[in-house]
Structures are given as C-alpha cells and as structure tokens.
Design an enzyme around this catalytic site. Structure first.
Site, PDB file in Angstrom:
ATOM      1  N   CYS A 156      -4.898   2.405  -3.591  1.00 22.39           N
ATOM      2  CA  CYS A 156      -3.702   3.048  -3.014  1.00 22.39           C
ATOM      3  C   CYS A 156      -2.462   2.188  -3.204  1.00 22.39           C
ATOM      4  CB  CYS A 156      -3.878   3.356  -1.529  1.00 22.39           C
ATOM      5  SG  CYS A 156      -5.169   4.537  -1.196  1.00 22.39           S
ATOM      6  N   LYS A 162     -10.230  -0.361  10.775  1.00 25.68           N
ATOM      7  CA  LYS A 162     -10.426  -1.567   9.961  1.00 25.68           C
ATOM      8  C   LYS A 162     -10.738  -2.783  10.825  1.00 25.68           C
ATOM      9  CE  LYS A 162      -7.134   0.100   6.485  1.00 25.68           C
ATOM     10  NZ  LYS A 162      -7.858   0.383   5.235  1.00 25.68           N
ATOM     11  N   HIS A 165       0.866  -1.178   0.000  1.00 28.07           N
ATOM     12  CA  HIS A 165       0.000   0.000   0.000  1.00 28.07           C
ATOM     13  C   HIS A 165       0.907   1.234   0.000  1.00 28.07           C
ATOM     14  CE1 HIS A 165      -2.727   2.958   1.902  1.00 28.07           C
ATOM     15  NE2 HIS A 165      -3.720   2.167   1.568  1.00 28.07           N
ATOM     16  N   ASP A 224       3.168  -4.269   8.327  1.00 23.74           N
ATOM     17  CA  ASP A 224       1.957  -3.474   8.139  1.00 23.74           C
ATOM     18  C   ASP A 224       0.774  -4.425   8.303  1.00 23.74           C
ATOM     19  OD1 ASP A 224      -0.296  -2.269   7.143  1.00 23.74           O
ATOM     20  OD2 ASP A 224       0.598  -1.615   5.245  1.00 23.74           O
ATOM     21  N   GLN A 229      -4.458  -4.949   7.235  1.00 24.62           N
ATOM     22  CA  GLN A 229      -5.477  -5.877   6.722  1.00 24.62           C
ATOM     23  C   GLN A 229      -5.494  -7.202   7.474  1.00 24.62           C
ATOM     24  OE1 GLN A 229      -7.811  -5.092   4.780  1.00 24.62           O
ATOM     25  NE2 GLN A 229      -7.044  -3.144   4.017  1.00 24.62           N
TER      26      GLN A 229
HETATM   27  N1  PMP Z   1      -1.616  -0.535   4.748  1.00 23.97           N
HETATM   28  C1  PMP Z   1      -2.575  -1.315   4.252  1.00 23.97           C
HETATM   29  C2  PMP Z   1      -2.247  -2.714   3.817  1.00 23.97           C
HETATM   30  C3  PMP Z   1      -3.871  -0.829   4.157  1.00 23.97           C
HETATM   31  O1  PMP Z   1      -4.853  -1.589   3.660  1.00 23.97           O
HETATM   32  C4  PMP Z   1      -4.160   0.494   4.603  1.00 23.97           C
HETATM   33  C5  PMP Z   1      -5.546   1.085   4.493  1.00 23.97           C
HETATM   34  N2  PMP Z   1      -6.143   0.931   3.241  1.00 23.97           N
HETATM   35  C6  PMP Z   1      -3.120   1.256   5.122  1.00 23.97           C
HETATM   36  C7  PMP Z   1      -1.863   0.698   5.184  1.00 23.97           C
HETATM   37  C8  PMP Z   1      -3.328   2.642   5.614  1.00 23.97           C
HETATM   38  O2  PMP Z   1      -4.180   2.666   6.711  1.00 23.97           O
HETATM   39  P1  PMP Z   1      -4.724   4.052   7.258  1.00 23.97           P
HETATM   40  O3  PMP Z   1      -5.283   4.803   6.095  1.00 23.97           O
HETATM   41  O4  PMP Z   1      -5.768   3.665   8.241  1.00 23.97           O
HETATM   42  O5  PMP Z   1      -3.581   4.762   7.883  1.00 23.97           O
END
Ligand code: PMP
Length: 418
Positions: A366, A228, A125, A202, A205
């Site tokens: 993203c 999430k 991401h 990270d 998910q």
């Molecule tokens: N890493 C991953 C794998 C994600 O799915 C996300 C959220 N889509 C993020 C980072 C970023 O999370 P946040 O926008 O809550 O900071």
C-alpha cells in the site's frame, strides 16, 4: 531480557498459533505489520463484554446502557494511559488509522486555502497519502513530499527544506510499514512547531513495538489501529491535542454528536470526543483495544523492544548472508525486515513461504511511490510480533533457500499488485 523468553511466555496466550496448514505444517506467522494475532486475554475481554454488558452507549438510563458506557469510557481511560495523553477526552475512537487520518484531512478542507501546503514524506502508506492528496486537490493546496534517501529514510535537513511559510500541516509515519524505518518524529515535530505548524503522526506501525508518549513527542495528532497491536479489527484511535480536536469539523455527523437540533437554529454539537464519534461506536472493539493495551503494558516495552530487535537482527543477518537476497533499508530498528530475492517475483517467494507455513506480506505494501523509489515490482516483508521465535525466523530463511521461479517469475515478472 532474553528474546526467546518473551515468546515462550506468551505463545500459549494465542490460540491461533496452535493451528497450521491442512497438511499439518505448523503456522509461522510473520505478517504482524499487516495485522497481529489476538491473545485469549483480548478475545475473552470482548466475549465477556458481549455476555455481560452489551447495550448501546450514551442513549439510555437503563442499567445495561450504563454498564456499556462504563466499559467504553473505561477503555478510553486505558488508551489515554497507554499513550500518556493529557485527558481521556482527547482519545477519539475510530475504526482504524485510515479513518483517523481521514477525519483530520476532511476537517482541514475548511481550514486550508489556495496556495497552502501540506507536507508528507515519500515513504507514506496510501492511508497517509491519498487523504492529503485529495485535501490538496479540493482546496487548491500543494502536497509537498520530503524526498527519500536512497536507502529509504528521510533526513531532518530534507524535512526542514520541505517546510515553508505556507505549510499548514505535516503528516508523517512514526515507523515505515515498508522498511520499518523509524522516523525522528520528535525532532520533526519540534522543527515544525518552530514554524507554528501542527504535526499528525501515523503510528500504525509503532504502537505495538515501542512505548509512545504523545506528550513527550508533543504530537498534535496521533493515529493508530488496534488490530496491529493484538486488538480486534475495526477499532482505532485518533488522539489530538484539545485545542486542535475542538476545532475539527466532524467528517461524519449523525446520532451521538449533538445536544441541540432544531429546524430553525444552529446545530449544537457535543464536546469532543463525542462530536467526532457519530453513530453507534464499536464498544466491544474498544474493550478489546483496552485489553490489548493492558496486555502489552504487562509484558513491558523493554521486553518487547529487546525481543523485536533480537529477531529482526537475526533475520536481517541470516538473509544478508544468503547470497541471492537483497535486504532493503539501512536501519533495522523496527520489527520489519523487507527484502527482494534476486530474479524472483515476490509472489513466488510468498507462495513458497506459505507452503512452508511461513506467512509474510508480498507486494508494494500500500505504498506504491515507495516501491517506485526502491525500483522494485514489489518486495517480501517479514514482520515480528511478541510470539515469534528464533526457530520461525530460521524456518523462513531455510525456505528462502529452496524457492524456485514459478508462475509469476516466468509469466508476469513485472506484474504489480497491492
Ligand atoms: N499507516 C501505516 C503505516 C500502516 O502500516 C497501515 C496499515 N498497513 C495504515 C496506515 C492503515 O491502517 P488501517 O488499514 O488499519 O486503517
């Protein structure tokens, strides 16, 4: 563990699931990887905090400040238990995964030197990519990217090949937000540790879908967002091993981080986690996160995993049988099914599904390099949560059967949005 059972048990906990579109179409919320809905248990915990304890923390001796501090530190202990962290002081509250990763990346600006290397994978991401890219640009280090297999996963061999004498840090997604691929993080961490390299995971998910034990993983840093995993927006966690956290230069500084400040002398910082939590924290958010962790713990991850897998496989198999649908990825161990509909722009698919009450994510999620890897303008991602039902999965599949080429397919077939 009957997958239908879990949704039946929990659906009434989520007030929003009783709502629908203006024309009365009921809501099928299948965008859980973007954010989950919040159960009454979480909403009520936050409300109760504001109604009975709201105050600032660590700044006063008054009774309500004590109450707020107790609530905040109790939330920290709950999250410690949720991750099986060694100590509550290793839980740093942030506003989410993005802030957690940036906290580490900014601190590493004073650690890395020219020629050092940071390793990530091709599926990251942007939140686990751009902070490292900037870190490397600022320090003259190199960002090494573990190449992906055609279906979107990484192999341990490719990972091993990306490590070198100059690797100073590895940052990797536990579960891909694009395909739901579960990375072999435990093995990757062991491999990196053999070379003395720390690993940041990270977990954005992962935390809502599998039990995470940071000690069993031996992760050096573990980052996630509350929103999430059924908690409110604006609260997240940076877990770190004590020896790492204590050495991080605070990315932000301000109130609550120092115990000694004089014009002449050095700033005397407080120990972690306070040192890394500058400013008034999101106390209500932390309370909500703790309530969500407790909620998930009460459901039991055995149930959650069986439920997720049941729905994910049902969706994958139905879509794979639909003919004009290409299901992406070769492993579906997460709670995500991502697909492309032949000849249709993902936005037309998303609009059509939305009109049918089915909320999914469309676009590049993203992770633009990942979309490039797949060779697609974008994809459609359905992701399940504890409250989703087989009926909702079937509703999605039925709606896919009736999508027509619309504005995007006809006018902007190559248009890409986040
Ligand atoms: N890493 C991953 C794998 C994600 O799915 C996300 C959220 N889509 C993020 C980072 C970023 O999370 P946040 O926008 O809550 O900071």
């Amino acid at each position: 563990t009957d997958p239908v059972n879990l949704a039946d048990r929990v659906r009434a906990d989520f007030p929003i699931l009783g709502t629908g579109l203006d024309d009365g179409t009921p809501l099928s919320y299948l965008d859980n990887a973007a954010t989950t809905q919040k159960p009454a248990q979480v909403l009520e915990a936050v409300m109760r905090y504001y109604q009975t304890a709201n105050s600032n923390v660590g700044r006063s001796v008054h009774a309500y400040s004590m109450r707020a501090s107790d609530a905040y530190e109790s939330a920290r202990r709950t999250v410690q238990g949720f991750l099986n962290a060694e100590d509550a002081q290793q839980i740093v509250f942030t506003k989410g995964t993005t802030e957690s990763i940036n906290t580490v990346a900014l601190a590493y600006e004073s650690v890395l030197t020219e020629g050092d290397e940071v390793v990530i994978t091709g599926m990251e991401h942007h939140s686990n990519l751009l902070p490292w890219r900037r870190l490397c640009e600022r320090t003259g280090s190199t960002l090494r990217v573990v190449p992906l297999q055609p279906a979107g996963g990484v192999t341990l061999e490719a990972f091993r090949d990306s490590l070198s004498e100059r690797t100073r840090l590895v940052a990797v997604a536990h579960v891909s937000n694009v395909l739901g691929t579960v990375n072999p993080v435990q093995e990757m961490i062991a491999e990196a540790h053999r070379r003395g390299v720390p690993v940041l995971v990270d977990g954005a998910q992962a935390v809502a879908h599998r039990p995470v034990d940071v000690q069993a993983l031996d992760a050096d840093y573990y980052c996630f967002s509350g929103h999430k995993m059924y908690a409110p927006m604006g609260i997240g966690v940076l877990y770190g091993k004590a020896e790492h956290l204590e050495r991080l230069q605070p990315a932000l500084t301000g109130g609550g981080v120092a115990r000694g400040v004089s014009w002449a002398g050095e700033i005397e910082y407080l120990p972690v986690p306070n040192r890394l939590e500058a400013g008034t924290p999101n106390i209500g958010g932390a309370v909500g996160l703790a309530a969500a962790a407790t909620y998930l713990g009460d459901l039991g991850f055995d149930q959650v995993v069986a439920h997720d897998q049941g729905l994910t496989h049902r969706l994958r198999d139905s879509l794979a049988g639909a003919g004009n649908v290409r299901v992406l990825g070769d492993r579906h161990e997460g709670a995500i099914v991502t697909f492309a509909v032949e000849g249709l722009h993902p936005y037309d698919v998303g609009n059509h599904l939305s009109a049918a009450g089915v909320m999914v994510r469309t676009g590049v999620h993203c992770a633009i390099p990942m979309a490039d890897h797949l060779g697609l303008v974008g994809t459609v991602r359905a992701s399940v949560g504890v409250y989703n039902t087989e009926d909702e999965i079937d509703r999605l599949v039925d709606a896919i059967g009736t999508v027509q080429p619309g504005f995007w397919t006809k006018e902007h077939p190559d248009e890409r949005f986040l």
